[in-house]
Design a protein around this motif. Structure first.
Motif, short mmCIF file in Angstrom:
data_model
loop_
_atom_site.label_atom_id
_atom_site.label_comp_id
_atom_site.label_asym_id
_atom_site.label_seq_id
_atom_site.Cartn_x
_atom_site.Cartn_y
_atom_site.Cartn_z
N MET A 1 60.55 84.96 8.59
CA MET A 1 61.16 86.28 8.75
C MET A 1 62.22 86.48 7.68
SD MET A 1 61.57 86.49 12.89
CE MET A 1 62.12 88.13 12.79
N ASN A 2 62.47 87.77 7.48
CA ASN A 2 63.49 88.12 6.51
C ASN A 2 64.85 87.75 7.08
OD1 ASN A 2 65.00 89.11 4.48
ND2 ASN A 2 64.10 91.16 4.52
N SER A 3 65.72 87.17 6.26
CA SER A 3 67.03 86.72 6.72
C SER A 3 67.90 87.89 7.17
CB SER A 3 67.74 85.94 5.60
OG SER A 3 67.87 86.76 4.44
N SER A 4 67.78 89.05 6.55
CA SER A 4 68.59 90.23 6.95
C SER A 4 68.18 90.75 8.33
CB SER A 4 68.44 91.33 5.90
OG SER A 4 67.07 91.71 5.77
N LEU A 5 66.90 90.66 8.64
CA LEU A 5 66.44 91.10 9.95
C LEU A 5 66.96 90.18 11.04
CD1 LEU A 5 64.70 93.00 11.65
CD2 LEU A 5 62.71 91.55 11.12
N VAL A 6 66.94 88.90 10.75
CA VAL A 6 67.46 87.93 11.74
C VAL A 6 68.94 88.18 12.01
CG1 VAL A 6 67.90 85.50 12.14
CG2 VAL A 6 65.73 86.20 11.12
N LEU A 7 69.68 88.44 10.97
CA LEU A 7 71.13 88.70 11.13
C LEU A 7 71.38 89.95 11.96
CD1 LEU A 7 74.01 87.93 10.42
CD2 LEU A 7 73.75 89.21 8.27
N THR A 8 70.58 90.96 11.72
CA THR A 8 70.74 92.21 12.47
C THR A 8 70.45 92.02 13.94
OG1 THR A 8 70.15 93.50 10.52
CG2 THR A 8 69.97 94.61 12.63
N LEU A 9 69.36 91.30 14.25
CA LEU A 9 69.01 91.05 15.65
C LEU A 9 70.06 90.19 16.34
CD1 LEU A 9 65.15 90.41 15.28
CD2 LEU A 9 66.30 92.45 16.20
N SER A 10 70.60 89.27 15.62
CA SER A 10 71.65 88.42 16.20
C SER A 10 72.88 89.23 16.56
CB SER A 10 72.02 87.31 15.21
OG SER A 10 70.90 86.49 14.93
N LEU A 11 73.24 90.13 15.66
CA LEU A 11 74.42 90.99 15.95
C LEU A 11 74.17 91.89 17.14
CD1 LEU A 11 75.44 91.99 12.30
CD2 LEU A 11 76.66 90.44 13.84
N LEU A 12 72.94 92.44 17.24
CA LEU A 12 72.63 93.29 18.41
C LEU A 12 72.70 92.51 19.70
CD1 LEU A 12 69.67 95.46 16.99
CD2 LEU A 12 71.98 96.23 17.57
N ALA A 13 72.19 91.28 19.66
CA ALA A 13 72.22 90.45 20.87
C ALA A 13 73.65 90.13 21.28
CB ALA A 13 71.41 89.18 20.62
N MET A 14 74.47 89.83 20.31
CA MET A 14 75.88 89.53 20.61
C MET A 14 76.60 90.76 21.19
SD MET A 14 76.83 87.21 17.26
CE MET A 14 78.54 87.13 17.75
N MET A 15 76.30 91.95 20.65
CA MET A 15 76.95 93.17 21.14
C MET A 15 76.51 93.48 22.57
SD MET A 15 76.70 95.58 17.74
CE MET A 15 77.30 97.00 18.63
N CYS A 16 75.25 93.29 22.85
CA CYS A 16 74.78 93.53 24.23
C CYS A 16 75.42 92.56 25.21
CB CYS A 16 73.25 93.41 24.27
SG CYS A 16 72.41 94.75 23.41
N THR A 17 75.48 91.30 24.78
CA THR A 17 76.09 90.29 25.67
C THR A 17 77.55 90.62 25.93
OG1 THR A 17 74.58 88.62 24.78
CG2 THR A 17 76.55 87.84 25.93
N ALA A 18 78.28 91.04 24.86
CA ALA A 18 79.71 91.39 25.04
C ALA A 18 79.87 92.60 25.93
CB ALA A 18 80.33 91.63 23.66
#
Length: 222
Positions: A1-18
């Motif tokens: 996978m593209n590294s930028s896509l992974v970073l974006t999904l990680s940030l979304l997951a962290m925001m939802c969890t917060a």
């Protein structure tokens, strides 16, 4: 996978969890704060029923006897009026008794007041008030052997403070014959000139000879 896509999904997951964590914590804190608080009963039917029940409780509703109220009011008014009348009457009686005792201690004026000189007699047989004037009822008699003339403008009247008072005469003769007859007349003084005077002194001399003087001190007028 593209590294930028992974970073974006990680940030979304962290925001939802917060967000979920914050919402859960806020709900928990709000629930803790509202413990022990209940919703008020805002139903109008319950309030009306409670009011009606309170108003019809027999132990709180007392019917007063109208006759007793009227009797009590009348007794209060009558007793109060009697007390006031009694007090006013007692005050009036005390004032009257005080005035009477004061009058009894003072010597009473006796009439007639007489002055005699050379056979000529002047009498004051009454003092009275008439309208706005003080009136001295007087008479003159000549028991001598010669006629006597008077000029009444020279009549001298003073009060107890030495003030000279203006006076006028009526019906007194200018010339008094030696016949022993009493000639009646009046001496009038305006009340406004008296200024709370209590005694008058009178002096009359014949004119123009001035051989006799008729004096009357301390004629009481109060």
């Amino acid at each position: 996978m593209n590294s930028s896509l992974v970073l974006t999904l990680s940030l979304l997951a962290m925001m939802c969890t917060a967000g979920l964590s914050s919402a859960s914590l806020g709900f928990k804190l709000g629930r803790e704060a509202l413990k022990g608080i209940t919703q008020p009963d805002s139903r109008p039917t319950n309030s009306l029923l409670g009011t009606q029940e309170a108003s019809i409780r027999p132990e709180e509703f007392v019917i007063l006897d109208e006759k007793k109220i009227i009797i009590n009011v009348k007794n209060t008014i009558l007793n109060g009026g009697k007390v006031e009348q009694k007090t006013a009457k007692e005050d009036a009686n005390q004032k009257t008794a005080k005035a009477n005792s004061t009058k009894e201690t003072e010597p009473k004026q006796t009439f007639p007041i007489v002055s005699n000189d050379g056979g000529v007699v002047l009498e004051v047989y009454d003092v009275r008030k008439w309208g706005n004037s003080l009136v001295l009822d007087v008479n003159l008699k000549n028991g001598g052997n010669r006629s006597v003339r008077f000029l009444y403008s020279f009549l001298n009247i003073t009060d107890e403070q030495g003030r000279v008072l203006s006076a006028s005469t009526e019906d007194l003769p200018g010339e008094l014959p030696p016949n022993g007859i009493k000639y009646y007349g009046i001496i009038t003084i305006p009340i406004t000139l008296l200024d709370n005077a209590k005694e008058l002194s009178l002096e009359l001399t014949d004119y123009p000879d001035k051989k006799l003087t008729l004096k009357m001190p301390k004629i009481r007028i109060d």
